[in-house]
Design an enzyme around this catalytic site. Structure first.
Site, mmCIF file in Angstrom:
data_model
loop_
_atom_site.group_PDB
_atom_site.id
_atom_site.type_symbol
_atom_site.label_atom_id
_atom_site.label_comp_id
_atom_site.label_asym_id
_atom_site.label_seq_id
_atom_site.Cartn_x
_atom_site.Cartn_y
_atom_site.Cartn_z
ATOM 1 N N GLU A 45 0.675 -1.284 -0.023
ATOM 2 C CA GLU A 45 0.095 0.062 0.033
ATOM 3 C C GLU A 45 0.914 1.330 -0.001
ATOM 4 O O GLU A 45 1.968 1.387 0.865
ATOM 5 C CB GLU A 45 -0.837 -0.160 1.138
ATOM 6 C CG GLU A 45 -1.906 0.961 1.233
ATOM 7 C CD GLU A 45 -2.859 0.902 2.458
ATOM 8 O OE1 GLU A 45 -3.894 1.688 2.682
ATOM 9 O OE2 GLU A 45 -2.587 -0.014 3.453
ATOM 10 N N LYS A 114 -9.092 3.591 -2.609
ATOM 11 C CA LYS A 114 -9.719 2.702 -1.487
ATOM 12 C C LYS A 114 -10.968 3.028 -1.012
ATOM 13 O O LYS A 114 -11.378 4.179 -0.751
ATOM 14 C CB LYS A 114 -8.418 3.156 -0.357
ATOM 15 C CG LYS A 114 -8.621 1.918 0.748
ATOM 16 C CD LYS A 114 -7.449 2.064 2.011
ATOM 17 C CE LYS A 114 -7.492 1.150 2.833
ATOM 18 N NZ LYS A 114 -6.298 1.364 4.012
ATOM 19 N N CYS A 175 -5.894 -3.315 1.912
ATOM 20 C CA CYS A 175 -5.706 -3.423 3.525
ATOM 21 C C CYS A 175 -7.077 -3.828 4.290
ATOM 22 O O CYS A 175 -7.601 -4.568 4.224
ATOM 23 C CB CYS A 175 -4.876 -2.308 3.746
ATOM 24 S SG CYS A 175 -3.967 -2.718 5.330
ATOM 25 N N SER A 359 21.113 -1.570 34.060
ATOM 26 C CA SER A 359 20.919 -1.489 35.344
ATOM 27 C C SER A 359 21.089 -2.579 36.047
ATOM 28 O O SER A 359 21.377 -2.633 37.356
ATOM 29 C CB SER A 359 19.482 -0.971 35.471
ATOM 30 O OG SER A 359 18.606 -1.926 35.184
#
Length: 685
Positions: A45, A114, A175, A359
């Site tokens: 896309e 789309k 999509c 750490s």
């Protein structure tokens, strides 16, 4: 006779606004598809611009430059002889659309906008684009003069239509449309469309691929047909990682599946399929009856045949066999997804490496292992001869010799530092040293006590008052202030060391290092961090990953990376080490927060994914926790959760950009669009 057709789909590592780079990757995918005898190529896309351009889609320049770059593809004769499906944004009648352009031999066949836009969760497509909405509706589009001169076309069709060839019919779905209840593939299939292409920009989340694959398979399991799914891959400049895994599916069976995590910029899948299999699958009576009630699509006919001539049938052509779907474990997804995301960042920003405050706790440990995983992926690709990765390594290292092992590469680009105080334990210091030795990072130990004392002394001289810790009789506000001094100093020192360590190592021509944060999603949700402490960094690979998943990842990494030292991190009690350790007191993260990490994970998902306020969350937890908490205890937990969530919302306004791996991320810059000033009492609720 069979009608064999070879089709291709691809995953491309596109970068937002990298027009020439994106164009070159598109051309490379077309070249590979043609070499594999494919007659149709579909790409991701918005592949011309990259999917994640965000507000760049509001700029007219983006649309002008898209046409300019598309024109170079269109007139390139090396792209002839194959039907192309390419994604780009287009302005039509002063409206912006997310489009697909289908072309053949330098001629545009149609432009398909789309229909349904992605506009929830992480996506804001309706901020940039207009949905087409009118299914089976077509208009005329006036091509830009630039394109007219190349194609000798003034007008092309723009809308929801399909292409018919001499031997088949091809339609599009984009999509989000696949995820909608009335998905276009149903009506397309009923109208005789045999091949459906889907260009996608779908991001990675832990355990998300299962959902996506089931929907893709379902698209043809009921209706029959061939489905070409193309997804972007890589990080295109934002918090998301697009995880590829393009697919070719026929009649509900997977024929080809791409990699989910990969450093390849271009990946092309092909499959050879017999069109007669689709026609046979659709011979059911119910299909025929429903097809008489379904809408009809306008067809753009082109006089070409995509399958070999059946009269001169080539017996050497073999159909592609189906294969099972491959899924990574969540632990593998954590190892590979953020690692690929970080590699894209460092190579594209032309950085020289990473800096991490190590750490001795499990969060910074997990972050370090992700970097080590990145180094391993890079070295593996170099050994396989990946020219793009080799080129990127040389640019980052500013030398021609490629390290032979992940540990060697780690030593050149990964820098760690244990920033100790009198509140730190010898155990955390030793764990940091040993881990850095095992993974090869350039490590420094330092003690900040003198710097902390000088700041406290400055405050005492200025105000006449000296704050003391709560365990020595101080107030809560004094206690917090003393902890925050240490936390914020670590941020300042991190950036100092990140800028100067390359210089210290006699690499003065290097740029600075990217500083990594390591606050997990549960701690960010609770606000259990200091604003502008060492959680404030350039990037945070684990900011969207829960503590529980990080523990599973570390446990998995023990064997995968052959690092038994990680057992020591798993067995350690999570602690910030910001308060003095006494015979009777050791600071504990879960006690400080008032929640276990299990509780925070559940409540975070209820808050964001299930959209629960205090009342709704209480009702749901009554059932979830009924066996081990009373209603009064649940009520207290819910009140505490929303109190801390509300008073700490302001911290998310400066949250370090994190790899997005969970839907309940509290990052207000992208995922949690709630105010940062909220009444923490929620009095009516």
């Amino acid at each position: 006779m069979p009608h064999y057709i070879t089709l291709s789909t691809c995953s491309l590592n596109q970068w937002a606004m990298d027009f020439e780079g994106n164009r070159d990757r598109i051309l490379e995918s077309i070249k590979i598809a043609k070499e594999k005898k494919a007659k149709l190529r579909v790409g991701p896309e918005l592949e011309i611009t990259g999917y994640g351009c965000l507000d760049h889609f509001l700029e007219n320049d983006t649309y002008i430059q898209s046409w300019e770059m598309y024109s170079t593809i269109l007139k390139n004769e090396e792209t002839f002889g194959i039907l192309l499906d390419i994604g780009m944004p287009i302005i039509h009648k002063n409206r912006r659309y997310n489009c697909r352009i289908l072309s053949y031999d330098g001629k545009i066949l149609l432009i398909r906008p789309k229909i349904f836009l992605a506009n929830d969760g992480n996506y804001r497509e309706m901020r940039y684009f207009t949905p087409w909405l009118k299914t089976q509706y077509v208009e005329e589009f006036n091509l830009p003069i630039l394109i007219q001169k190349i194609t000798n076309q003034e007008i092309v069709k723009f809308g929801d239509m399909v292409i018919s060839t001499l031997d088949t019919v091809i339609g599009c779905e984009t999509c989000e449309e696949m995820f909608t209840p009335q998905a276009p593939h149903i009506s397309l299939s009923l109208d005789g469309v045999e091949i459906i292409t889907n260009s996608s920009g779908s991001h990675h989340e832990l355990r998300k691929l299962n959902t996506r694959v089931s929907l893709i398979m379902e698209a043809t399991r009921k209706c029959g047909g061939i489905y070409l799914y193309s997804n972007q891959k890589g990080c295109d400049g934002d918090r998301l990682y697009y995880d590829g895994c393009s697919m070719i599916i026929c009649n509900g069976e997977i024929l080809a599946q791409g990699k989910q995590f990969s450093l390849d910029d271009v990946e092309v899948l092909t499959a050879t399929i017999d069109l007669e299999d689709v026609r046979s699958f659709r011979s059911l009576t119910s299909h025929g009856i429903q097809s008489r009630l379904s809408p009809i699509y306008e067809r753009k006919h082109i006089n070409i045949e995509l399958s070999p001539d059946s009269i001169n049938f080539d017996i050497s052509i073999k159909p592609t066999l189906s294969r099972p779907c491959f899924y990574h474990l969540p632990e593998e997804e954590i190892a590979f997804g953020p690692a690929c995301w970080l590699w894209d960042y460092i190579r594209r920003c032309k950085g020289s490496g990473f800096f991490l405050p190590l750490s001795g706790g499990i969060d910074s440990c997990a972050t370090a292992i992700i970097i080590y995983s990145m180094c391993k992926l890079v070295i593996d690709e170099c050994k396989l001869g990946n020219l793009q990765v080799i080129k990127d390594v040389k640019i980052i290292l500013k030398e021609d010799e490629i390290p032979k092992t992940a540990k060697e590469l780690s030593n050149k680009i990964f820098h760690t530092c244990f920033m100790g105080t009198s509140n730190s334990s010898i155990e955390t210091k030793n764990r940091s040293i040993e881990l850095s030795e095992k993974i090869g990072s350039y490590h420094i130990n330092l003690n900040m006590d003198n710097v902390i004392k000088s700041i406290i002394l400055l405050f005492e001289i200025s105000t006449g008052k000296r704050p003391i810790y709560k365990i020595f009789g101080g107030s809560t506000i004094e206690n917090l202030a003393l902890q925050n001094i240490q936390a914020r100093l670590r941020m300042i020192l991190s950036y100092l060391f990140a800028q100067l360590l390359p210089w210290v190592r006699s690499k003065s021509n290097f740029s600075g290092l990217l500083v990594l944060g390591s606050a997990n999603v549960d701690e960010q949700l609770r606000g259990y961090l200091t604003k502008y402490d060492c959680s404030s960094a350039d990037l945070n690979p684990i900011g969207g990953i829960s503590k529980n998943d990080l523990k599973k990842f570390i446990k998995w990494s023990i064997n995968y990376f052959k690092l038994p030292i990680l057992n020591n991190f798993l067995n350690a009690i999570p602690t910030a080490e910001l308060e003095p350790i006494t015979e009777n007191y050791i600071q504990s993260d879960e006690i400080d927060m008032g929640f276990t990490y299990d509780e925070l994970s559940i409540m975070g998902k209820l808050r964001k994914i299930d959209k629960c306020g205090p009342y709704s969350m209480f009702i749901k937890l009554l059932h979830i926790w009924k066996d081990f908490k009373t209603p009064e205890e649940i009520s207290e937990k819910v009140n505490k959760f929303f109190w801390y969530y509300s008073i700490n919302r302001h911290k998310q306004t400066v949250s370090t950009p994190s790899y997005h791996a969970e839907q309940y991320s509290p990052d207000d810059n992208r995922f949690d669009l709630r105010p940062f000033l909220i009444d923490p009492r929620f009095s009516w609720d």
